[in-house]
Scaffold this motif. Structure first.
Motif, PDB file in Angstrom:
ATOM      1  N   ASP A 277      21.899  16.410  11.990  1.00  0.00           N
ATOM      2  CA  ASP A 277      21.565  15.179  11.249  1.00  0.00           C
ATOM      3  C   ASP A 277      22.753  14.228  11.104  1.00  0.00           C
ATOM      4  O   ASP A 277      22.652  13.220  10.398  1.00  0.00           O
ATOM      5  N   ALA A 278      23.889  14.516  11.741  1.00  0.00           N
ATOM      6  CA  ALA A 278      25.029  13.599  11.685  1.00  0.00           C
ATOM      7  C   ALA A 278      24.868  12.545  12.774  1.00  0.00           C
ATOM      8  O   ALA A 278      24.639  12.867  13.938  1.00  0.00           O
ATOM      9  N   THR A 279      24.982  11.270  12.404  1.00  0.00           N
ATOM     10  CA  THR A 279      24.941  10.218  13.419  1.00  0.00           C
ATOM     11  C   THR A 279      26.326  10.076  14.040  1.00  0.00           C
ATOM     12  O   THR A 279      27.282  10.754  13.649  1.00  0.00           O
ATOM     13  N   LEU A 280      26.436   9.168  14.973  1.00  0.00           N
ATOM     14  CA  LEU A 280      27.713   8.911  15.647  1.00  0.00           C
ATOM     15  C   LEU A 280      28.403   7.682  15.074  1.00  0.00           C
ATOM     16  O   LEU A 280      29.323   7.139  15.689  1.00  0.00           O
ATOM     17  N   LEU A 281      27.968   7.269  13.872  1.00  0.00           N
ATOM     18  CA  LEU A 281      28.511   6.061  13.255  1.00  0.00           C
ATOM     19  C   LEU A 281      29.197   6.367  11.926  1.00  0.00           C
ATOM     20  O   LEU A 281      28.783   7.264  11.180  1.00  0.00           O
ATOM     21  N   PHE A 282      30.258   5.597  11.657  1.00  0.00           N
ATOM     22  CA  PHE A 282      30.909   5.569  10.344  1.00  0.00           C
ATOM     23  C   PHE A 282      30.743   4.169   9.771  1.00  0.00           C
ATOM     24  O   PHE A 282      30.639   3.184  10.514  1.00  0.00           O
ATOM     25  N   VAL A 283      30.740   4.086   8.447  1.00  0.00           N
ATOM     26  CA  VAL A 283      30.773   2.776   7.787  1.00  0.00           C
ATOM     27  C   VAL A 283      31.911   2.775   6.775  1.00  0.00           C
ATOM     28  O   VAL A 283      32.232   3.808   6.178  1.00  0.00           O
ATOM     29  N   ASP A 284      32.520   1.632   6.623  1.00  0.00           N
ATOM     30  CA  ASP A 284      33.627   1.475   5.689  1.00  0.00           C
ATOM     31  C   ASP A 284      33.152   0.613   4.524  1.00  0.00           C
ATOM     32  O   ASP A 284      32.831  -0.572   4.704  1.00  0.00           O
ATOM     33  N   GLY A 285      33.102   1.222   3.353  1.00  0.00           N
ATOM     34  CA  GLY A 285      32.621   0.496   2.180  1.00  0.00           C
ATOM     35  C   GLY A 285      33.528   0.687   0.987  1.00  0.00           C
ATOM     36  O   GLY A 285      34.711   0.994   1.114  1.00  0.00           O
ATOM     37  N   ARG A 286      32.955   0.524  -0.214  1.00  0.00           N
ATOM     38  CA  ARG A 286      33.752   0.617  -1.448  1.00  0.00           C
ATOM     39  C   ARG A 286      34.383   1.981  -1.623  1.00  0.00           C
ATOM     40  O   ARG A 286      35.427   2.130  -2.246  1.00  0.00           O
ATOM     41  N   HIS A 287      33.761   3.005  -1.066  1.00  0.00           N
ATOM     42  CA  HIS A 287      34.248   4.370  -1.248  1.00  0.00           C
ATOM     43  C   HIS A 287      34.954   4.915   0.000  1.00  0.00           C
ATOM     44  O   HIS A 287      35.068   6.117   0.188  1.00  0.00           O
ATOM     45  N   GLY A 288      35.410   4.013   0.850  1.00  0.00           N
ATOM     46  CA  GLY A 288      36.170   4.424   2.027  1.00  0.00           C
ATOM     47  C   GLY A 288      35.295   4.569   3.257  1.00  0.00           C
ATOM     48  O   GLY A 288      34.123   4.196   3.277  1.00  0.00           O
ATOM     49  N   ARG A 289      35.896   5.136   4.301  1.00  0.00           N
ATOM     50  CA  ARG A 289      35.191   5.315   5.574  1.00  0.00           C
ATOM     51  C   ARG A 289      34.380   6.612   5.511  1.00  0.00           C
ATOM     52  O   ARG A 289      34.932   7.691   5.295  1.00  0.00           O
TER      53      ARG A 289
END
Length: 535
Positions: A277-289
């Motif tokens: 269930d892990a995608t190949l994408l990260f997102v960087d937001g208020r709580h880090g990457r």
């Protein structure tokens, strides 16, 4: 100073791939040692070209110097190709293998120009999206006393983990540079190098910007281009790949799962085991990457557990692509999507996980490049060379450490001591065997008792011999010190030189002479018969 090329090594999959074993080669797109592999890839790229092929290159490739600017222009004007490689940014250039990757790409690009009949440019992808501060913020050099010196920016800045391209070096870099300056004796270019480093590695700079500036300075006389993974225009060009992953992350999980099962069926271990269930994408937001995990109708952020709808993620990709980044498996696909890539130059770990990626390239409509090993180099300085010659050692034997010192001490024992120990051992073994036969006539069960007594005597003699060897070693502290210093230079902390030391280790001592010798030591082995046929 000599610069030696050494075997790269790697997992069984990598070793089999580089050896041409058919079972392993099936997971790649052709041998990196055959010209036809690159020609087939070039034809594939030619068929897929469109008017926008070089749009990202024009805006995001940073030429290291005039030769690189000329090569980039030729690639664009003549529908050329790229050889890519890369690494996360590192303090003072990171470990030597980052530089060796770049130099291998430079050498390979020049070789491929003749093979494919067109311009080829080497590109170094600076993985500024990565957030591994611990690995990126430290490096090592060996000082004038022959001791390993750790250079570190200290703990990560407070707060959530951020991409390295967004984290400043901070004031700790001043002490790092002071320590580096003290580690090396003054020579004709010590001041020049330190002045340049202080200009580049300033507290307000980021690891990414400083690393890229240093690489561009070191390789200004080559054809290398650099790409910052966090460049806004690059991220905009990545939208189609990011969008496809967000719309159907299960498709990538499926093809990676198929490759994993095929590798395991072939008897090969996985470099990057799939995470359910892990995608190949990260997102960087208020709580880090944070990594995106997929849910039935959306996503969940791995660290915080916050849920995001698919619509929200797709809107993020459209409106704020700089906040989205690929993981280590998707990154090569992104590179080949953006640039017409003939080949990727990687280390043993990268070569291993490329074996899992062929289906992922197809899933995104991108052809897989030829995967080529980076060169593995070993720098042997004259002072180390003298130690090797004096004790008749190979560089590899120095890695043995204490075992080598014990063997040398044993070999250098006075002849009468050595002979005495040998005669004692021979006598114990012979008399023990003789007595065992004699007592058997009295009582056969005593044979075992004699054997045990003999073994105890031999063990005691072995212990005594070790004490004698240690005493002999302590008496010759000069030999011990010379071996220790040579070992630290070749195998710092017992590890390969290129995984520990900074390029500054040799630039501070030999200036550009080190770079030219390293480039000369890199040999790209491509099937010459194939080259000759084209000629």
């Amino acid at each position: 100073m000599r610069v030696l090329a050494r075997p790269l090594g790697g997992s069984p999959l990598v070793r089999d791939y580089l050896s041409g074993v058919e079972a392993a080669s099936a997971f790649y797109r052709g041998s990196p040692f055959r010209a036809d592999s690159y020609r087939r890839r070039a034809k594939e790229l030619d068929r897929a070209r469109d008017p926008g092929t070089f749009t990202p290159a024009l805006e995001v490739v940073r030429a290291a110097g005039p030769r690189a600017e000329d090569r980039l222009r030729r690639v664009i004007d003549e529908d050329g190709y790229f050889v890519t490689t890369g690494q996360q940014p590192g303090l003072l250039g990171g470990p030597l293998y980052s530089l060796y990757k770049a130099l291998t790409a430079v050498r390979l690009a020049d070789e491929l120009e003749e093979i494919v009949g067109g311009p080829v440019m080497p590109l170094f992808w600076v993985a500024s999206d990565d957030h591994d501060w611990v690995e990126a913020s430290r490096t090592h050099v060996v000082d004038g006393a022959g001791e390993l010196v750790r250079l570190s920016l200290g703990a990560a800045p407070p707060g959530p983990p951020r991409p390295l391209g967004r984290v400043q070096l901070g004031g700790a870099v001043v002490e790092v540079l002071d320590t580096l300056a003290r580690a090396f004796p003054r020579n004709d270019f010590h001041t020049r190098h330190m002045d340049r480093l202080r200009d580049i590695f300033q507290p307000a700079a980021t690891l990414t910007s400083a690393f890229a500036d240093l690489m561009a300075e070191l390789l200004r006389n080559t054809t290398l281009g650099l790409v910052d993974a966090g460049h806004p225009r690059l991220k905009e060009s990545c939208r189609p790949v990011f969008r496809a992953e967000a719309e159907d992350p299960g498709a990538s999980e499926a093809v990676l799962g198929e490759a994993s099962e095929a590798l395991k069926a072939g008897g090969y271990a996985l470099q990057a085991p799939p995470i359910r269930d892990a995608t190949l994408l990260f997102v960087d937001g208020r709580h880090g990457r944070e990594r995106l995990d997929r849910l039935d109708d959306g996503f969940r952020l791995r660290l915080t557990g916050r849920e995001l709808s698919r619509r929200r993620v797709l809107r993020m990709i459209e409106e704020d692509p700089e906040s989205v980044s690929p993981n280590v498996l998707l990154r090569p696909v992104v590179e080949s999507f953006l640039f017409p890539t003939l080949a990727y130059v990687g280390g043993p770990g990268e070569l291993a996980y490329f074996g899992q990626l062929r289906g992922l390239f197809r899933r995104h409509g991108v052809g897989m490049p030829v995967v080529t090993p980076r060169s593995s180099l070993l720098v042997v300085e004259s002072r180390v060379e003298r130690v090797l010659e004096k004790f008749a050692l190979t560089p590899g034997q120095l890695r043995e450490g204490d075992a080598l010192l014990s063997r040398l001490a044993r070999d250098r024992l006075p002849e009468d001591v050595h002979d005495g120990v040998t005669r004692w051992r021979t006598a114990v073994e012979a008399l023990g065997a003789e007595l065992a036969e004699t007592v058997a006539a009295v009582d056969p069960t005593l044979r075992g008792a004699v054997t045990r007594a003999r073994n105890a005597g031999l063990a005691a003699l072995g212990t005594l011999e070790k004490k004698i060897v240690r005493a002999a070693g302590r008496r010759n502290d000069t030999v011990r010190a010379r071996i220790h210093k040579a070992r630290v230079n070749l195998w710092p902390a017992g590890k390969p030189q290129d995984r520990v030391l900074s390029p500054l280790q040799y630039l501070m001592r030999y200036d550009s002479g080190f770079l030219s010798r390293a480039l000369e030591a890199i040999r790209i082995r491509v099937d010459e018969d194939e080259v000759a046929k084209r000629a």
